[in-house]
Design an enzyme around this catalytic site. Structure first.
Site, mmCIF file in Angstrom:
data_model
loop_
_atom_site.group_PDB
_atom_site.id
_atom_site.type_symbol
_atom_site.label_atom_id
_atom_site.label_comp_id
_atom_site.label_asym_id
_atom_site.label_seq_id
_atom_site.Cartn_x
_atom_site.Cartn_y
_atom_site.Cartn_z
ATOM 1 C CD GLU A 90 -2.918 -1.181 2.292
ATOM 2 O OE1 GLU A 90 -3.987 -1.768 2.111
ATOM 3 O OE2 GLU A 90 -2.601 -0.667 3.379
ATOM 4 C CB CYS A 103 3.130 7.458 3.020
ATOM 5 S SG CYS A 103 3.701 6.319 4.272
ATOM 6 C CB CYS A 110 7.128 -4.912 8.442
ATOM 7 S SG CYS A 110 8.538 -4.217 9.347
ATOM 8 C CB CYS A 114 6.335 -1.990 15.817
ATOM 9 S SG CYS A 114 7.987 -1.651 15.212
ATOM 10 C CB CYS A 117 2.921 -1.638 13.454
ATOM 11 S SG CYS A 117 2.999 -1.558 11.663
ATOM 12 C CD GLU A 162 13.767 0.047 9.401
ATOM 13 O OE1 GLU A 162 13.147 0.441 10.382
ATOM 14 O OE2 GLU A 162 14.501 0.803 8.713
ATOM 15 C CB SER A 193 10.410 6.926 8.439
ATOM 16 O OG SER A 193 9.980 6.678 9.750
ATOM 17 C CB SER A 216 9.388 5.016 14.393
ATOM 18 O OG SER A 216 8.918 5.370 13.132
ATOM 19 C CG LEU A 217 12.427 7.715 20.505
ATOM 20 C CD1 LEU A 217 13.722 6.946 20.314
ATOM 21 C CD2 LEU A 217 12.721 9.077 21.130
ATOM 22 C CG HIS A 218 6.791 5.273 18.418
ATOM 23 N ND1 HIS A 218 6.232 6.415 17.892
ATOM 24 C CD2 HIS A 218 7.000 4.444 17.365
ATOM 25 C CE1 HIS A 218 6.093 6.278 16.589
ATOM 26 N NE2 HIS A 218 6.564 5.100 16.241
ATOM 27 C CB CYS A 335 1.119 6.688 11.472
ATOM 28 S SG CYS A 335 2.320 7.703 10.708
HETATM 29 S S1 SF4 Z 1 6.031 0.269 12.579
HETATM 30 FE FE1 SF4 Z 1 7.282 0.103 10.724
HETATM 31 S S2 SF4 Z 1 9.064 -1.108 11.375
HETATM 32 FE FE2 SF4 Z 1 7.495 -1.446 12.923
HETATM 33 S S3 SF4 Z 1 6.400 -3.301 12.264
HETATM 34 FE FE3 SF4 Z 1 5.284 -1.536 11.423
HETATM 35 S S4 SF4 Z 1 6.101 -1.275 9.360
HETATM 36 FE FE4 SF4 Z 1 7.573 -2.546 10.504
#
Ligand code: SF4
Length: 348
Positions: A90, A103, A110, A114, A117, A162, A193, A216-218, A335
């Site tokens: 996407e 984007c 991935c 995370c 996500c 990533e 990113s 992406s720190l979070h 996001c």
């Molecule tokens: S936030 Fe980014 S790096 Fe983390 S699982 Fe999702 S797509 Fe992958």
């Protein structure tokens, strides 16, 4: 057969030379591939028929096609893009007043898992190649002009995957997009990113120093980060801090930190203090992002007061803070929401 897009201009020149073709044919071919994005060798009308046949007999010409499209009430558009082997990723086109941002995805799924996500729950299928990323950009440029009446102005490698786990292909795609002989976009309009891949950050500092870096720190709580983002196990916060300091020293670039506020998870004043501490070694800009709920994670967005207090606490310490109200939430294009819900057929 090999996809012709995997050959660089010098390799195309060599190929032409070995077949006693004039050198300028390589440049013509390169422009068909990377400026016009033609989808068959027979469309390359300024090449002699015999040469087109020779190319078609030796190479594949990868294609990417829209498989689905959804429009958000806020103007963002999410596209599912199907690659030659049927893999679907996407991409999201986000318009603002005089510009639009793409984007773009770098992987099918991935591997990094995370916790917040939606892409993570797809698992990982494969890396995209340079052409498959370039094709997203090319299509977005056409869509931006047709839909919004202005050119594509910015690209963020923040879709599925990533990008620093697929560095060579991302680098090649960036080179094609910024090549004056190709699309000719300025590297200063491109952002990669990462979730915190430290080796990739160091490589980016050396090999793509003109492209912006976002992380992406979070959370700046080391243990919590490892829980939220398992990459923190391989690259702990201290290693990330060292990699970012090194990145800044080499490039002099300001680093963007993405921080998504999760209710009662990373939004306390203790988290503000940890974040301030993390930012001491290099200049940063902080994007505070609203969390978008989806069925694959248990988190909730921080409430408005907490969000405001968090932002104010950072601003009081003279940090640059942007509040990112997520776009495309109603079509799961915001996001952390990309997850290939639909895969219908269509044409790019
Ligand atoms: S936030 Fe980014 S790096 Fe983390 S699982 Fe999702 S797509 Fe992958």
């Amino acid at each position: 057969m090999k996809d012709i897009h995997t050959l660089s201009l010098p390799q195309l020149q060599q190929w032409m030379k070995e077949r006693q073709q004039p050198a300028f044919r390589a440049k013509q071919l390169y422009e068909y591939l990377w400026k016009q994005n033609v989808t068959s060798f027979q469309e390359m009308l300024s090449l002699p028929q015999a040469l087109r046949d020779l190319l078609a007999g030796e190479f594949l010409l990868a294609k990417a096609a829209f498989a689905d499209m959804q429009e958000s009430a806020d103007g963002s558009v999410k596209y599912a893009v199907r690659m030659s082997d049927g893999a679907v990723v996407e991409m999201v086109l986000i318009p603002s007043r005089n510009r639009s941002t793409l984007c773009v995805s770098s992987q099918v799924g991935c591997p990094l898992n995370c916790r917040f996500c939606a892409t993570a729950r797809m698992g990982f299928s494969r890396n995209l190649n340079a052409y498959e990323m370039y094709a997203q950009v090319f299509a977005a440029r056409q869509e931006s002009e047709a839909r919004f009446g202005h050119p594509l102005s910015n690209i963020v490698w923040m879709g599925m995957g990533e990008p620093l786990l697929n560095f060579e292909a991302v680098k090649a795609a960036v080179e094609r997009v910024t090549d004056p002989e190709g699309m000719g976009m300025s590297p200063s309009r491109i952002t990669l990113s990462t979730s915190g891949h430290c080796d990739g950050i160091r490589q980016m500092a050396r090999e793509l120093p003109s492209v912006h870096l976002a992380v992406s720190l979070h959370t700046a709580d080391a243990r919590q980060r490892q829980e939220l983002m398992p990459i923190g196990g391989k690259y702990p916060l201290s290693a990330l801090s060292d990699a970012l300091a090194d990145y800044h020293e080499r490039t002099n670039n300001r680093i963007t930190l993405e921080y998504m506020l999760l209710k009662d998870v990373n939004d306390s004043l203790r988290h503000v203090r940890l974040l301030l501490d993390f930012c001491r070694r290099f200049p940063v800009k902080i994007n505070l992002i609203e969390y978008n709920t989806h069925p694959y994670a248990p988190y909730q967005p921080s409430d408005a007061d907490t969000f405001r207090r968090f932002a104010q606490s950072l601003e009081e310490k003279n940090l640059i803070v942007n509040v990112r109200r997520s776009k495309g939430r109603d079509i799961a294009a915001a996001c952390g929401q990309l997850a290939n819900e639909k895969k219908n057929s269509g044409k790019m």
